[in-house]
Enzyme design. Structure first.
Site, PDB file in Angstrom:
ATOM      1  N   HIS A  96     -61.601   4.404   6.266  1.00 37.93           N
ATOM      2  CA  HIS A  96     -62.030   5.774   6.170  1.00 37.93           C
ATOM      3  C   HIS A  96     -62.924   6.108   7.262  1.00 37.93           C
ATOM      4  O   HIS A  96     -63.745   5.118   7.809  1.00 37.93           O
ATOM      5  CB  HIS A  96     -62.816   6.079   5.030  1.00 37.93           C
ATOM      6  CG  HIS A  96     -61.884   6.001   3.775  1.00 37.93           C
ATOM      7  ND1 HIS A  96     -61.772   7.507   3.308  1.00 37.93           N
ATOM      8  CD2 HIS A  96     -61.230   5.458   2.873  1.00 37.93           C
ATOM      9  CE1 HIS A  96     -61.060   7.408   2.240  1.00 37.93           C
ATOM     10  NE2 HIS A  96     -60.655   6.098   1.893  1.00 37.93           N
ATOM     11  N   PRO A  97     -62.827   7.195   8.127  1.00 34.33           N
ATOM     12  CA  PRO A  97     -63.672   7.455   9.097  1.00 34.33           C
ATOM     13  C   PRO A  97     -65.048   7.947   8.661  1.00 34.33           C
ATOM     14  O   PRO A  97     -65.341   8.239   7.694  1.00 34.33           O
ATOM     15  CB  PRO A  97     -62.908   8.853   9.864  1.00 34.33           C
ATOM     16  CG  PRO A  97     -62.280   9.352   8.601  1.00 34.33           C
ATOM     17  CD  PRO A  97     -61.947   8.222   7.633  1.00 34.33           C
ATOM     18  N   SER A 113     -58.233  14.203   6.681  1.00 33.51           N
ATOM     19  CA  SER A 113     -59.705  13.912   7.131  1.00 33.51           C
ATOM     20  C   SER A 113     -60.188  14.885   7.874  1.00 33.51           C
ATOM     21  O   SER A 113     -61.261  15.542   7.961  1.00 33.51           O
ATOM     22  CB  SER A 113     -59.704  12.440   7.823  1.00 33.51           C
ATOM     23  OG  SER A 113     -59.859  11.507   6.899  1.00 33.51           O
ATOM     24  N   ARG A 115     -58.979  18.006   7.748  1.00 36.25           N
ATOM     25  CA  ARG A 115     -59.179  19.264   7.094  1.00 36.25           C
ATOM     26  C   ARG A 115     -60.351  19.322   6.467  1.00 36.25           C
ATOM     27  O   ARG A 115     -61.438  20.227   6.202  1.00 36.25           O
ATOM     28  CB  ARG A 115     -57.864  19.485   6.307  1.00 36.25           C
ATOM     29  CG  ARG A 115     -56.656  20.145   6.896  1.00 36.25           C
ATOM     30  CD  ARG A 115     -55.735  20.365   5.993  1.00 36.25           C
ATOM     31  NE  ARG A 115     -55.471  19.543   5.088  1.00 36.25           N
ATOM     32  CZ  ARG A 115     -54.563  18.589   5.226  1.00 36.25           C
ATOM     33  NH1 ARG A 115     -53.531  18.642   6.516  1.00 36.25           N
ATOM     34  NH2 ARG A 115     -53.951  17.671   4.261  1.00 36.25           N
ATOM     35  N   PHE A 148     -70.006   5.292   4.954  1.00 36.29           N
ATOM     36  CA  PHE A 148     -70.510   5.974   3.880  1.00 36.29           C
ATOM     37  C   PHE A 148     -69.397   7.083   3.545  1.00 36.29           C
ATOM     38  O   PHE A 148     -68.854   7.735   4.326  1.00 36.29           O
ATOM     39  CB  PHE A 148     -71.570   6.868   4.239  1.00 36.29           C
ATOM     40  CG  PHE A 148     -72.035   7.841   3.283  1.00 36.29           C
ATOM     41  CD1 PHE A 148     -72.819   7.630   2.197  1.00 36.29           C
ATOM     42  CD2 PHE A 148     -72.110   9.185   3.641  1.00 36.29           C
ATOM     43  CE1 PHE A 148     -72.942   8.335   1.119  1.00 36.29           C
ATOM     44  CE2 PHE A 148     -72.377  10.237   2.867  1.00 36.29           C
ATOM     45  CZ  PHE A 148     -72.854   9.664   1.302  1.00 36.29           C
ATOM     46  N   LEU A 150     -67.755  10.037   1.090  1.00 33.95           N
ATOM     47  CA  LEU A 150     -68.154  11.173   0.132  1.00 33.95           C
ATOM     48  C   LEU A 150     -66.957  12.200  -0.052  1.00 33.95           C
ATOM     49  O   LEU A 150     -66.441  12.530   1.005  1.00 33.95           O
ATOM     50  CB  LEU A 150     -69.464  11.764   0.802  1.00 33.95           C
ATOM     51  CG  LEU A 150     -70.079  12.858  -0.308  1.00 33.95           C
ATOM     52  CD1 LEU A 150     -70.553  11.956  -1.424  1.00 33.95           C
ATOM     53  CD2 LEU A 150     -71.250  13.374   0.468  1.00 33.95           C
TER      54      LEU A 150
END
Length: 313
Positions: A96-97, A113, A115, A148, A150
């Site tokens: 994930h970025p 990601s 969007r 992180f 979310l």
């Protein structure tokens, strides 16, 4: 960890599946029945991007078809991730970025990601805000060994930052579980975007209002109601036409503070209404349940107003 070129977990069983077979054409937005009946390659081609840079998750469940519901499909995919050793889950997390990170600024993310982060313009922060996010990203990665994560569609910048800072105080076990839960929220929304008849509930929230003119005992037709964020930016506006109005719907609501503004001055200057002293009336409120329905029932008069709010879900 498996030594594949991308550095992501690739369970042995996923490499043995016949995923190189010719694709049978699927509609741009297939039904669940069509995905159940598709060949393995078409299934993987359509759902391989649901989990960020982890097509092996879709490969892990392709043999479990048919799925009775999209919810069952999603639960199977999450179970495949949860069953992996910690090292493999961390590898998936690292696909994930970072939020507002270098990849966001350079546009080097998947279309999903782009969007998701684009909804808060996280790739276009000013220098001060960018430095704050960079510091938090670096601190989090140093503490836990992965970025992180979310479900940013449920947050404003302010609430995302508050959660970010709070989660830095957690231990590793809490963050491993919490991160997988956030990925569950992200991928549930992504599945809904990919399946025509997904049938998933609890995805969207709404803000709606119904305004009564108490002097006339009728809906306040022609009254403009506007919704603003905590910074005063206009998010939505509509005019009461007699059957209530919906200001936000069709997506998770972003947690944070908002203001409903009733343009009573303009309303009471209409022919057939009584002039009053009130002009634009602000009603401040907070959203803390992104998938809930917030319903405002308002009563207005030339010199007064009343408001009640209920939350459903």
């Amino acid at each position: 960890m498996d030594g594949n070129a991308g550095g992501f977990y690739d369970p042995p069983h996923s490499r043995t599946r016949p995923i190189a077979m010719p694709l049978r054409t699927l509609p741009a937005l297939p039904t669940l029945a069509q995905l159940n009946a598709a060949d393995a390659a078409a299934f993987l081609d359509h759902l391989g991007g649901v989990f960020e840079h982890a097509p092996w998750v879709a490969a892990a469940v392709v043999g479990q078809r048919p799925f009775a519901s999209t919810d069952a499909l999603h639960r199977a995919m999450l179970a495949a991730v949860a069953a992996c050793p910690e090292e493999a889950r961390v590898a998936l997390f690292n696909g994930h970025p970072e939020l507002a990170g270098a990849a966001a600024r350079l546009g080097q993310m998947t279309s999903d990601s782009v969007r998701e982060q684009g909804g808060l313009a996280l790739g276009a922060l000013d220098a001060a805000d960018g430095a704050r996010w960079d510091a938090l990203n670096a601190a989090y990665r140093a503490r836990f060994g992965f970025p992180f994560i979310l479900c940013i569609k449920r947050h404003t910048r302010a609430t995302a930052l508050a959660v970010f800072e709070a989660r830095l105080a957690n231990d590793l076990a809490t963050e491993l579980a919490g991160t997988l839960a956030e990925i569950g929220r992200i991928t549930r929304l992504r599945l809904a975007e990919r399946i025509a008849d997904h049938g998933l509930d609890g995805l969207h929230g709404s803000v709606a209002a119904h305004v009564l003119d108490s002097r006339r005992g009728l809906p306040a037709q022609g009254l403009r109601v506007a919704l603003h964020d905590a910074d005063g930016a206009l998010l939505a506006a509509s005019v009461e036409e007699g059957c209530g109005l919906t200001l936000l719907a069709g997506a998770p609501l972003r947690m944070g503070r908002y203001e409903l503004r009733l343009h009573l001055g303009d309303y009471h200057r209409q022919p057939g209404t009584a002039a009053g002293l009130l002009d634009v009336v602000p009603i401040a409120f907070a959203i803390d349940a992104p998938e809930a329905g917030y319903r405002f029932t308002l009563s207005v008069a030339p010199w007064a107003y009343s408001v009640a709010c209920t939350r459903e879900g």
